[in-house]
Design a protein around this motif. Structure first.
Motif, PDB file in Angstrom:
ATOM      1  N   VAL A  76       8.369 -14.709   5.054  1.00 32.64           N
ATOM      2  CA  VAL A  76       8.454 -13.334   4.568  1.00 32.64           C
ATOM      3  C   VAL A  76       7.981 -13.353   3.118  1.00 32.64           C
ATOM      4  O   VAL A  76       8.442 -14.164   2.321  1.00 32.64           O
ATOM      5  CB  VAL A  76       9.894 -12.783   4.676  1.00 32.64           C
ATOM      6  CG1 VAL A  76      10.002 -11.427   4.001  1.00 32.64           C
ATOM      7  CG2 VAL A  76      10.316 -12.696   6.142  1.00 32.64           C
ATOM      8  N   VAL A  77       7.022 -12.487   2.807  1.00 28.62           N
ATOM      9  CA  VAL A  77       6.498 -12.385   1.450  1.00 28.62           C
ATOM     10  C   VAL A  77       6.996 -11.069   0.869  1.00 28.62           C
ATOM     11  O   VAL A  77       6.799 -10.010   1.455  1.00 28.62           O
ATOM     12  CB  VAL A  77       4.952 -12.446   1.424  1.00 28.62           C
ATOM     13  CG1 VAL A  77       4.429 -12.272   0.008  1.00 28.62           C
ATOM     14  CG2 VAL A  77       4.470 -13.764   2.020  1.00 28.62           C
ATOM     15  N   LEU A  78       7.650 -11.175  -0.276  1.00 31.50           N
ATOM     16  CA  LEU A  78       8.212 -10.013  -0.973  1.00 31.50           C
ATOM     17  C   LEU A  78       7.398  -9.738  -2.223  1.00 31.50           C
ATOM     18  O   LEU A  78       7.126 -10.645  -3.002  1.00 31.50           O
ATOM     19  CB  LEU A  78       9.665 -10.293  -1.362  1.00 31.50           C
ATOM     20  CG  LEU A  78      10.329  -9.313  -2.339  1.00 31.50           C
ATOM     21  CD1 LEU A  78      10.501  -7.932  -1.703  1.00 31.50           C
ATOM     22  CD2 LEU A  78      11.663  -9.866  -2.819  1.00 31.50           C
ATOM     23  N   PHE A  79       7.009  -8.483  -2.405  1.00 35.91           N
ATOM     24  CA  PHE A  79       6.398  -8.027  -3.649  1.00 35.91           C
ATOM     25  C   PHE A  79       7.433  -7.156  -4.339  1.00 35.91           C
ATOM     26  O   PHE A  79       7.968  -6.219  -3.737  1.00 35.91           O
ATOM     27  CB  PHE A  79       5.122  -7.216  -3.380  1.00 35.91           C
ATOM     28  CG  PHE A  79       3.974  -8.066  -2.931  1.00 35.91           C
ATOM     29  CD1 PHE A  79       3.040  -8.543  -3.841  1.00 35.91           C
ATOM     30  CD2 PHE A  79       3.820  -8.399  -1.596  1.00 35.91           C
ATOM     31  CE1 PHE A  79       1.979  -9.326  -3.428  1.00 35.91           C
ATOM     32  CE2 PHE A  79       2.756  -9.178  -1.173  1.00 35.91           C
ATOM     33  CZ  PHE A  79       1.833  -9.645  -2.088  1.00 35.91           C
ATOM     34  N   MET A  80       7.715  -7.463  -5.611  1.00 30.36           N
ATOM     35  CA  MET A  80       8.750  -6.745  -6.352  1.00 30.36           C
ATOM     36  C   MET A  80       8.303  -6.525  -7.787  1.00 30.36           C
ATOM     37  O   MET A  80       7.228  -6.961  -8.177  1.00 30.36           O
ATOM     38  CB  MET A  80      10.070  -7.536  -6.303  1.00 30.36           C
ATOM     39  CG  MET A  80       9.971  -9.012  -6.696  1.00 30.36           C
ATOM     40  SD  MET A  80       9.872  -9.397  -8.457  1.00 30.36           S
ATOM     41  CE  MET A  80      11.482  -8.978  -9.012  1.00 30.36           C
ATOM     42  N   GLN A  81       9.136  -5.820  -8.548  1.00 28.69           N
ATOM     43  CA  GLN A  81       8.928  -5.627  -9.984  1.00 28.69           C
ATOM     44  C   GLN A  81      10.242  -5.925 -10.697  1.00 28.69           C
ATOM     45  O   GLN A  81      11.318  -5.638 -10.173  1.00 28.69           O
ATOM     46  CB  GLN A  81       8.518  -4.186 -10.300  1.00 28.69           C
ATOM     47  CG  GLN A  81       7.164  -3.808  -9.754  1.00 28.69           C
ATOM     48  CD  GLN A  81       6.739  -2.442 -10.212  1.00 28.69           C
ATOM     49  OE1 GLN A  81       6.470  -2.248 -11.390  1.00 28.69           O
ATOM     50  NE2 GLN A  81       6.681  -1.504  -9.284  1.00 28.69           N
ATOM     51  N   PHE A 132      -3.188  -8.365   0.640  1.00 36.40           N
ATOM     52  CA  PHE A 132      -1.985  -7.802   1.241  1.00 36.40           C
ATOM     53  C   PHE A 132      -1.975  -6.274   1.291  1.00 36.40           C
ATOM     54  O   PHE A 132      -1.287  -5.706   2.125  1.00 36.40           O
ATOM     55  CB  PHE A 132      -0.739  -8.290   0.488  1.00 36.40           C
ATOM     56  CG  PHE A 132      -0.303  -9.671   0.876  1.00 36.40           C
ATOM     57  CD1 PHE A 132       0.578  -9.875   1.919  1.00 36.40           C
ATOM     58  CD2 PHE A 132      -0.774 -10.780   0.192  1.00 36.40           C
ATOM     59  CE1 PHE A 132       0.983 -11.143   2.279  1.00 36.40           C
ATOM     60  CE2 PHE A 132      -0.375 -12.060   0.538  1.00 36.40           C
ATOM     61  CZ  PHE A 132       0.501 -12.241   1.590  1.00 36.40           C
ATOM     62  N   PHE A 133      -2.693  -5.612   0.399  1.00 33.86           N
ATOM     63  CA  PHE A 133      -2.604  -4.158   0.307  1.00 33.86           C
ATOM     64  C   PHE A 133      -3.939  -3.447   0.556  1.00 33.86           C
ATOM     65  O   PHE A 133      -4.268  -2.507  -0.152  1.00 33.86           O
ATOM     66  CB  PHE A 133      -2.056  -3.751  -1.071  1.00 33.86           C
ATOM     67  CG  PHE A 133      -0.617  -4.111  -1.269  1.00 33.86           C
ATOM     68  CD1 PHE A 133       0.399  -3.241  -0.894  1.00 33.86           C
ATOM     69  CD2 PHE A 133      -0.273  -5.331  -1.843  1.00 33.86           C
ATOM     70  CE1 PHE A 133       1.729  -3.583  -1.079  1.00 33.86           C
ATOM     71  CE2 PHE A 133       1.060  -5.677  -2.030  1.00 33.86           C
ATOM     72  CZ  PHE A 133       2.064  -4.795  -1.644  1.00 33.86           C
ATOM     73  N   LEU A 151      -2.286 -17.536   8.950  1.00 33.82           N
ATOM     74  CA  LEU A 151      -2.310 -16.605   7.828  1.00 33.82           C
ATOM     75  C   LEU A 151      -2.420 -15.148   8.268  1.00 33.82           C
ATOM     76  O   LEU A 151      -2.736 -14.284   7.457  1.00 33.82           O
ATOM     77  CB  LEU A 151      -3.391 -16.955   6.815  1.00 33.82           C
ATOM     78  CG  LEU A 151      -3.231 -18.311   6.146  1.00 33.82           C
ATOM     79  CD1 LEU A 151      -4.353 -18.548   5.154  1.00 33.82           C
ATOM     80  CD2 LEU A 151      -1.882 -18.439   5.471  1.00 33.82           C
ATOM     81  N   ALA A 152      -2.151 -14.881   9.541  1.00 26.28           N
ATOM     82  CA  ALA A 152      -2.083 -13.490  10.002  1.00 26.28           C
ATOM     83  C   ALA A 152      -0.951 -12.814   9.238  1.00 26.28           C
ATOM     84  O   ALA A 152       0.138 -13.384   9.081  1.00 26.28           O
ATOM     85  CB  ALA A 152      -1.834 -13.428  11.501  1.00 26.28           C
ATOM     86  N   THR A 153      -1.220 -11.620   8.733  1.00 31.03           N
ATOM     87  CA  THR A 153      -0.282 -10.907   7.877  1.00 31.03           C
ATOM     88  C   THR A 153       0.112  -9.584   8.520  1.00 31.03           C
ATOM     89  O   THR A 153      -0.758  -8.845   8.977  1.00 31.03           O
ATOM     90  CB  THR A 153      -0.924 -10.652   6.500  1.00 31.03           C
ATOM     91  OG1 THR A 153      -1.290 -11.916   5.941  1.00 31.03           O
ATOM     92  CG2 THR A 153       0.030  -9.958   5.558  1.00 31.03           C
ATOM     93  N   ALA A 177       3.747  -9.534  16.962  1.00 25.15           N
ATOM     94  CA  ALA A 177       2.895 -10.644  16.533  1.00 25.15           C
ATOM     95  C   ALA A 177       2.797 -11.723  17.616  1.00 25.15           C
ATOM     96  O   ALA A 177       1.716 -12.255  17.862  1.00 25.15           O
ATOM     97  CB  ALA A 177       3.429 -11.242  15.238  1.00 25.15           C
ATOM     98  N   THR A 178       3.900 -12.040  18.252  1.00 27.50           N
ATOM     99  CA  THR A 178       3.870 -13.087  19.282  1.00 27.50           C
ATOM    100  C   THR A 178       3.146 -12.600  20.528  1.00 27.50           C
ATOM    101  O   THR A 178       2.484 -13.376  21.204  1.00 27.50           O
ATOM    102  CB  THR A 178       5.286 -13.597  19.625  1.00 27.50           C
ATOM    103  OG1 THR A 178       6.102 -12.488  20.000  1.00 27.50           O
ATOM    104  CG2 THR A 178       5.907 -14.308  18.448  1.00 27.50           C
TER     105      THR A 178
END
Length: 184
Positions: A76-81, A132-133, A151-153, A177-178
């Motif tokens: 899980v990739v999290l983008f935050m500030q 990612f965006f 690397l499927a996102t 995804a599966t």
């Protein structure tokens, strides 16, 4: 736990660096520099223990459709500030869910600032943002699911969520995804 996190971070950085064929040399250099720094920290912390790391045992998650997924195949990739109020509420929750359910978590920051939960979040380079965006609004927090082998996102959630909402969305995305062959 810190060594495992650093190894996971190094692996994800390496995979992102290898998988982004459209990335320019400067981004690859940034990733290589981050990876090298993480390797040096890991080596310094494990200099007394020269044994090779054992492969991670499978961490199975049973989905609502009965399928089982090895969480070692996903991150899980999290983008935050750093100063985002929603992030300050969501970040401790996702960190606790990661520990409880066993999914790896990798954290990027939009503004170059970490927060109390993730003080060492990695600033998101422009090419990572484009990867990612593409066509998605940039909002914080935002989470993605990444297959560490292909690397499927897959986008998960933009904005904060409670545990039930996040886990339900993770379940749905993992099923999708599966079914598409995203699992290894």
């Amino acid at each position: 736990m810190r060594q495992r996190t650093e190894r996971m971070m190094m692996t994800l950085l390496a995979l992102l660096g290898l998988g982004m064929s459209t990335a320019n040399a400067s981004t690859r250099d940034e990733i290589a520099q981050l990876q090298h720094s993480a390797q040096q920290r890991a080596q310094a912390g494990t200099a007394a223990d020269s044994r090779a790391a054992a492969p991670q045992p499978a961490r199975w998650l049973t989905l609502s459709n009965g399928a089982r997924v090895n969480l070692n195949d996903w991150t899980v990739v999290l983008f935050m500030q750093g100063h985002c109020g929603y992030c300050q509420k969501f970040d401790p929750l996702i960190k606790a869910m990661s520990a409880q359910h066993g999914f790896p978590l990798f954290v990027y920051t939009f503004d170059g600032q970490g927060d109390q939960t993730f003080p060492e979040a990695i600033p998101a380079p422009p090419d990572v943002m484009r990867t990612f965006f593409p066509g998605l609004p940039v909002a914080s927090p935002t989470t993605f699911l990444v297959n560490v082998h292909t690397l499927a996102t897959y986008p998960l959630i933009q904005g904060a969520a409670d545990e039930a909402g996040f886990m339900a969305r993770l379940d749905t995305v993992l099923q999708d995804a599966t079914m598409r062959g995203g699992a290894r």
